[in-house]
Design a protein around this motif. Sequence first.
Motif, PDB file in Angstrom:
ATOM      1  N   UNK A  21       0.831  -1.211   0.000  1.00 59.56           N
ATOM      2  CA  UNK A  21       0.000   0.000   0.000  1.00 59.56           C
ATOM      3  C   UNK A  21       0.861   1.254   0.000  1.00 59.56           C
ATOM      4  N   UNK A  22       0.419   2.246  -0.771  1.00 61.17           N
ATOM      5  CA  UNK A  22       1.046   3.581  -0.767  1.00 61.17           C
ATOM      6  C   UNK A  22       2.549   3.497  -0.993  1.00 61.17           C
ATOM      7  N   UNK A  23       2.959   2.699  -1.960  1.00 64.37           N
ATOM      8  CA  UNK A  23       4.385   2.490  -2.217  1.00 64.37           C
ATOM      9  C   UNK A  23       4.890   3.510  -3.219  1.00 64.37           C
ATOM     10  N   UNK A  24       5.783   4.384  -2.761  1.00 62.33           N
ATOM     11  CA  UNK A  24       6.461   5.358  -3.619  1.00 62.33           C
ATOM     12  C   UNK A  24       7.953   5.070  -3.553  1.00 62.33           C
ATOM     13  N   UNK A  25       8.538   4.710  -4.696  1.00 59.40           N
ATOM     14  CA  UNK A  25       9.941   4.334  -4.736  1.00 59.40           C
ATOM     15  C   UNK A  25      10.608   4.870  -5.992  1.00 59.40           C
ATOM     16  N   UNK A  26      11.875   5.222  -5.865  1.00 58.55           N
ATOM     17  CA  UNK A  26      12.725   5.543  -7.003  1.00 58.55           C
ATOM     18  C   UNK A  26      14.021   4.757  -6.800  1.00 58.55           C
ATOM     19  N   UNK A  27      14.164   3.636  -7.499  1.00 58.66           N
ATOM     20  CA  UNK A  27      15.331   2.782  -7.323  1.00 58.66           C
ATOM     21  C   UNK A  27      16.347   3.082  -8.416  1.00 58.66           C
ATOM     22  N   UNK A  28      17.576   3.429  -8.044  1.00 58.48           N
ATOM     23  CA  UNK A  28      18.572   3.857  -9.032  1.00 58.48           C
ATOM     24  C   UNK A  28      19.079   2.703  -9.881  1.00 58.48           C
ATOM     25  N   UNK A 203      13.314  -1.540   2.761  1.00 55.81           N
ATOM     26  CA  UNK A 203      12.793  -2.355   3.859  1.00 55.81           C
ATOM     27  C   UNK A 203      11.288  -2.176   3.921  1.00 55.81           C
ATOM     28  N   UNK A 204      10.570  -3.294   3.867  1.00 55.88           N
ATOM     29  CA  UNK A 204       9.106  -3.291   3.878  1.00 55.88           C
ATOM     30  C   UNK A 204       8.601  -4.065   5.083  1.00 55.88           C
ATOM     31  N   UNK A 205       7.618  -3.509   5.777  1.00 56.97           N
ATOM     32  CA  UNK A 205       6.902  -4.236   6.823  1.00 56.97           C
ATOM     33  C   UNK A 205       5.422  -3.919   6.695  1.00 56.97           C
ATOM     34  N   UNK A 206       4.594  -4.924   6.919  1.00 58.76           N
ATOM     35  CA  UNK A 206       3.138  -4.757   6.912  1.00 58.76           C
ATOM     36  C   UNK A 206       2.633  -4.056   5.659  1.00 58.76           C
ATOM     37  N   UNK A 207       3.254  -4.359   4.528  1.00 57.51           N
ATOM     38  CA  UNK A 207       2.776  -3.836   3.265  1.00 57.51           C
ATOM     39  C   UNK A 207       3.168  -2.414   2.953  1.00 57.51           C
ATOM     40  N   UNK A 208       4.057  -1.816   3.741  1.00 52.91           N
ATOM     41  CA  UNK A 208       4.476  -0.437   3.514  1.00 52.91           C
ATOM     42  C   UNK A 208       5.994  -0.328   3.555  1.00 52.91           C
ATOM     43  N   UNK A 209       6.523   0.552   2.733  1.00 53.82           N
ATOM     44  CA  UNK A 209       7.959   0.815   2.741  1.00 53.82           C
ATOM     45  C   UNK A 209       8.304   1.641   3.975  1.00 53.82           C
ATOM     46  N   UNK A 210       9.208   1.120   4.799  1.00 55.23           N
ATOM     47  CA  UNK A 210       9.620   1.805   6.021  1.00 55.23           C
ATOM     48  C   UNK A 210      10.929   2.559   5.848  1.00 55.23           C
TER      49      UNK A 210
END
Length: 297
Positions: A21-28, A203-210
């Motif tokens: 849920x609500x995953x916003x990522x920019x992986x280089x 690192x992800x926990x409980x469906x969210x990026x921490x």
Amino acid sequence: MTTAVSASGLGKRYGAVWALRDCDLELPAGRVIALVGPNGAGKTTLLQLASGLMRPTTGSVALFDELAPAESSRALAQLGYVAQDHPLYPRFRVRDLLHLGRALNGRWDQRVAERRLADLGIPLDRLAGRLSGGQQAQVALALALAKRPRLLILDEPVASLDPLARREFMQTLMATVVQEDLTVLLSSHNVAELERVCDHLVLITAGRVQLAGDIDALLDSHKLLIGPRAEVPDGPEVVHVERADRHAHVVARIGAAHPMPGWEPRTLSLEDLVLAYLRRSQTRTRPAHDAAVAAHS
């Protein structure tokens, strides 16, 4: 900076339960990226969304500024994927698997695939079902790399292997990263092994990026603070607290700031940092969530 994977508002829901849920990522691009988290956290969901194996409920994901592979054959051609169970056709000989790969992929490099397997002593006339677990993992990796992908996604690829097979697999992988312009997104529970090969962390926990960022920068910005039990600091920068008889150990994100008087700062290993965030998540995660999403993640 070129972005290999870009996610915006990405989410996947099964009924009333959100696996991600609500995953916003920019992986280089050009990095080896560690994806960590407990079982049921949403790691496999994220990898399958990025690889086009499933469609999101919300948001979007792009590879190298393209649409997700499920919607773009050009993006799919730039992607290699190795799953935890290394799915191979057991009645196919290794050479048949290579022939199938060559027929399905326009950028296929047969010579590289054959050389990799020859260097590993894996016969091309052997049935895939009669290979050892380590050999099957190496064949799956060779097939993925023969596509000449720009992004290689590995979902717990060595979880079922013995220590020697794990070491050989990782050596093959890292040799390829050095030789080619390759981005690797690697999911694993073995944080010590990830620390040797990865330079970026999600690192992800409980469906969210921490937590997400360059590993060196994350370790520089976090400290282990040791001080009096009665004066434990509080605030959003505190990740985890452990209390002993007289002292407390506090993992905090303080950057270059000086801790309070009487507190001694120490550096953290990647494993220390990951465990601190996982322990924090245990107090915030509903047990029902873990049980509900474990079958999907």
